[in-house]
Scaffold this active site. Structure first.
Site, PDB file in Angstrom:
ATOM      1  N   ARG A 164       0.831  -1.207   0.000  1.00  0.00           N
ATOM      2  CA  ARG A 164       0.000   0.000   0.000  1.00  0.00           C
ATOM      3  C   ARG A 164       0.870   1.263   0.000  1.00  0.00           C
ATOM      4  O   ARG A 164       0.578   2.254   0.665  1.00  0.00           O
ATOM      5  CB  ARG A 164      -0.932   0.055   1.214  1.00  0.00           C
ATOM      6  CG  ARG A 164      -1.938  -1.052   1.277  1.00  0.00           C
ATOM      7  CD  ARG A 164      -2.916  -0.981   0.098  1.00  0.00           C
ATOM      8  NE  ARG A 164      -4.041  -1.869   0.313  1.00  0.00           N
ATOM      9  CZ  ARG A 164      -4.020  -3.178   0.100  1.00  0.00           C
ATOM     10  NH1 ARG A 164      -2.927  -3.750  -0.384  1.00  0.00           N
ATOM     11  NH2 ARG A 164      -5.081  -3.909   0.322  1.00  0.00           N
ATOM     12  N   SER A 238     -10.356  -0.788   3.954  1.00  0.00           N
ATOM     13  CA  SER A 238      -9.518  -0.989   5.144  1.00  0.00           C
ATOM     14  C   SER A 238      -9.076   0.365   5.683  1.00  0.00           C
ATOM     15  O   SER A 238      -8.490   1.152   4.940  1.00  0.00           O
ATOM     16  CB  SER A 238      -8.271  -1.782   4.789  1.00  0.00           C
ATOM     17  OG  SER A 238      -8.601  -3.014   4.220  1.00  0.00           O
ATOM     18  N   GLU A 334      -4.319   3.384   6.828  1.00  0.00           N
ATOM     19  CA  GLU A 334      -4.136   3.206   5.387  1.00  0.00           C
ATOM     20  C   GLU A 334      -4.784   4.378   4.653  1.00  0.00           C
ATOM     21  O   GLU A 334      -4.334   4.798   3.581  1.00  0.00           O
ATOM     22  CB  GLU A 334      -4.790   1.889   4.943  1.00  0.00           C
ATOM     23  CG  GLU A 334      -4.222   1.383   3.638  1.00  0.00           C
ATOM     24  CD  GLU A 334      -5.257   0.797   2.729  1.00  0.00           C
ATOM     25  OE1 GLU A 334      -5.349   1.286   1.580  1.00  0.00           O
ATOM     26  OE2 GLU A 334      -5.970  -0.128   3.140  1.00  0.00           O
TER      27      GLU A 334
HETATM   28  N1  EPU Z   1     -10.083 -11.244  10.139  1.00  0.00           N
HETATM   29  C1  EPU Z   1     -10.704 -11.367  11.366  1.00  0.00           C
HETATM   30  N2  EPU Z   1     -11.695 -10.469  11.668  1.00  0.00           N
HETATM   31  C2  EPU Z   1     -12.088  -9.496  10.825  1.00  0.00           C
HETATM   32  C3  EPU Z   1     -11.435  -9.362   9.580  1.00  0.00           C
HETATM   33  C4  EPU Z   1     -10.445 -10.258   9.258  1.00  0.00           C
HETATM   34  O1  EPU Z   1     -10.389 -12.233  12.154  1.00  0.00           O
HETATM   35  O2  EPU Z   1     -12.995  -8.758  11.178  1.00  0.00           O
HETATM   36  C5  EPU Z   1      -9.076 -12.244   9.748  1.00  0.00           C
HETATM   37  C6  EPU Z   1      -9.674 -13.200   8.713  1.00  0.00           C
HETATM   38  O3  EPU Z   1     -10.310 -14.271   9.308  1.00  0.00           O
HETATM   39  C7  EPU Z   1      -8.473 -13.641   7.942  1.00  0.00           C
HETATM   40  C8  EPU Z   1      -7.557 -12.436   8.001  1.00  0.00           C
HETATM   41  O4  EPU Z   1      -8.005 -11.634   9.084  1.00  0.00           O
HETATM   42  O5  EPU Z   1      -7.832 -14.708   8.571  1.00  0.00           O
HETATM   43  C9  EPU Z   1      -7.523 -11.653   6.706  1.00  0.00           C
HETATM   44  O6  EPU Z   1      -8.827 -11.147   6.435  1.00  0.00           O
HETATM   45  P1  EPU Z   1      -9.296 -10.705   4.970  1.00  0.00           P
HETATM   46  O7  EPU Z   1      -9.037 -11.808   3.995  1.00  0.00           O
HETATM   47  O8  EPU Z   1     -10.676 -10.197   5.078  1.00  0.00           O
HETATM   48  O9  EPU Z   1      -8.291  -9.564   4.586  1.00  0.00           O
HETATM   49  P2  EPU Z   1      -7.684  -8.312   5.387  1.00  0.00           P
HETATM   50  O10 EPU Z   1      -6.269  -8.620   5.745  1.00  0.00           O
HETATM   51  O11 EPU Z   1      -8.581  -7.913   6.500  1.00  0.00           O
HETATM   52  C10 EPU Z   1      -6.667  -7.259   3.231  1.00  0.00           C
HETATM   53  C11 EPU Z   1      -6.668  -5.921   2.543  1.00  0.00           C
HETATM   54  C12 EPU Z   1      -7.991  -5.712   1.815  1.00  0.00           C
HETATM   55  C13 EPU Z   1      -8.147  -6.828   0.807  1.00  0.00           C
HETATM   56  C14 EPU Z   1      -8.125  -8.166   1.539  1.00  0.00           C
HETATM   57  C15 EPU Z   1      -8.171  -9.351   0.606  1.00  0.00           C
HETATM   58  C16 EPU Z   1      -5.193  -4.458   3.809  1.00  0.00           C
HETATM   59  C17 EPU Z   1      -5.094  -3.300   4.727  1.00  0.00           C
HETATM   60  N3  EPU Z   1      -6.429  -4.852   3.488  1.00  0.00           N
HETATM   61  O12 EPU Z   1      -7.680  -7.218   4.245  1.00  0.00           O
HETATM   62  O13 EPU Z   1      -7.892  -4.480   1.109  1.00  0.00           O
HETATM   63  O14 EPU Z   1      -9.370  -6.694   0.093  1.00  0.00           O
HETATM   64  O15 EPU Z   1      -6.894  -8.279   2.306  1.00  0.00           O
HETATM   65  O16 EPU Z   1      -6.948  -9.453  -0.041  1.00  0.00           O
HETATM   66  O17 EPU Z   1      -4.180  -4.996   3.393  1.00  0.00           O
HETATM   67  C18 EPU Z   1      -8.323  -2.139   1.253  1.00  0.00           C
HETATM   68  O18 EPU Z   1      -7.113  -1.979   1.120  1.00  0.00           O
HETATM   69  O19 EPU Z   1      -9.119  -1.186   1.384  1.00  0.00           O
HETATM   70  C19 EPU Z   1      -8.847  -3.497   1.289  1.00  0.00           C
HETATM   71  C20 EPU Z   1     -10.146  -3.760   1.474  1.00  0.00           C
END
Ligand code: EPU
Length: 338
Positions: A164, A238, A334
């Site tokens: 990012r 995010s 972010e």
């Molecule tokens: N998780 C939780 N609780 C939550 C959310 C997530 O326990 O409320 C856990 C999930 O179970 C999973 C892990 O965290 O094990 C990752 O969750 P998720 O796949 O939803 O992805 P994220 O890390 O929360 C990132 C990006 C998103 C992107 C997704 C999918 C960042 C800051 N965010 O989110 O990007 O869509 O991965 O690749 O890196 C954005 O940048 O605006 C964005 C939405």
């Protein structure tokens, strides 16, 4: 070019916060940039280029000249049997462009489906999702340097892309206008299906040999299920980055929570999902006045309707503080806060 004064930005950001631009205009034609730069000099105010407004939070009225980037155009620069290079204008809508590439059978950005925002903002953030980042397909970023009005092509190595992050977000901030982005896509794509939720969904749907459209459909469905639609409820995706921490910190967390998801960064560092940390801090679904943490994705802060930017900032500080007290990890925003 029409210059507006004291203009509401409420419908120009996905957070839907009601702040005003002291000066506002829309840029549809690159030729208008000279006029905007002259205006910036005569008013002695910097320019703030606004794309889809999907990663920005205004906390007060904006003194910069807000320029909504609206230049359009998609041009095929080169193609052979294997790949295609396309130049896309910065004002194009990102997801409309993704849909166009998928429907033509060109692969590389299908995992980045449904990310709100414009093409020009994509390299600044190095947008990423489901195992793919924009940097994986960028050839170059075409910009105009504002002090000299000279065209400058940033080849991928000069963009200094990170998680990012990019050169444009740091040293070059406010110094240039991104005109277009050149991307190389594949006509025989190797699909990226390793990300947990994509894999699960392919299994659930019984799809053994997915095509580009399958991946786009799955990514769109996952996003629609987990992330609030900014057209319905204000948010900027995010709010925080996923923190990278030294192993000693993650090992401490592992003792209490053996199920904590971690991603290896180096021998001594791991990335922990901020959404998980926020959820385990007891904040998922937490509401405070007109703002709060989304019920289905703890990484997203929402505006229930009439939140002010200041209210959201106060709330995100509370989230940071709560997570810090519980896990000794300081989250980083972010979203760009103005
Ligand atoms: N998780 C939780 N609780 C939550 C959310 C997530 O326990 O409320 C856990 C999930 O179970 C999973 C892990 O965290 O094990 C990752 O969750 P998720 O796949 O939803 O992805 P994220 O890390 O929360 C990132 C990006 C998103 C992107 C997704 C999918 C960042 C800051 N965010 O989110 O990007 O869509 O991965 O690749 O890196 C954005 O940048 O605006 C964005 C939405």
């Amino acid at each position: 070019m029409e210059l507006r004064e004291n203009y509401s930005l409420k419908n120009y950001t996905t957070f839907k916060v009601d702040c005003r631009a002291e000066y506002f205009c829309e840029l549809s034609d690159i030729d208008e940039l000279t006029e905007v730069v002259q205006l910036s000099k005569s008013l002695k105010r910097p320019i703030l280029f606004l794309g889809g407004g999907s990663n920005i939070l205004f906390t007060k009225d904006v003194e910069q000249i807000v320029v909504k980037v609206n230049n359009r155009g998609i041009e095929i620069l080169h193609e052979d049997e294997e790949s295609i290079e396309i130049e896309v204008a910065s004002g194009e809508d990102w997801d409309t462009f993704v849909e166009y590439t998928v429907s033509n059978g060109w692969g590389g950005i299908e995992n980045l489906s449904l990310i709100p925002g414009s093409v020009g903002a994509a390299p600044i953030q190095n947008i990423g999702a489901y195992g793919v980042e924009l940097k994986d397909v960028v050839v170059s970023v075409n910009a105009i340097l504002l002090d000299s009005m000279v065209n400058k092509v940033f080849e991928i190595d000069e963009c200094i892309f990170g998680y990012r992050d990019s050169f444009f977000k740091n040293e070059l901030k406010n110094k240039l206008f991104i005109r277009s982005v050149n991307l190389k896509l594949s006509k025989n794509p190797i699909l990226k299906t390793e990300y947990g939720s994509i894999k699960e969904e392919l299994n659930r749907r019984g799809i053994k040999s997915p095509n580009l459209k399958d991946i786009r459909n799955i990514v769109c469905d996952i996003r629609k299920n987990k992330l609030p639609d900014p057209k319905v409820i204000g948010n900027a995706g995010s709010f925080f980055k996923n923190p990278v921490v030294v192993k000693s910190i993650s090992e401490k967390i592992l003792l209490e929570y053996p199920e904590v998801p971690t991603y290896r960064i180096s021998d001594n560092e791991v990335k922990i999902p901020a959404g998980w940390l926020i959820e385990k801090s007891g904040l998922k679904g937490k509401r405070s006045g007109e703002t709060g943490i989304h019920n289905d994705q703890a990484l997203v802060i929402v505006n229930y309707g009439n939140a002010s930017g200041e209210e959201i900032v106060k709330f995100k500080d509370f989230v940071k503080q709560t997570v810090y007290e519980k896990f000794n990890i300081l989250l980083q925003e972010e979203v760009n806060i103005f």
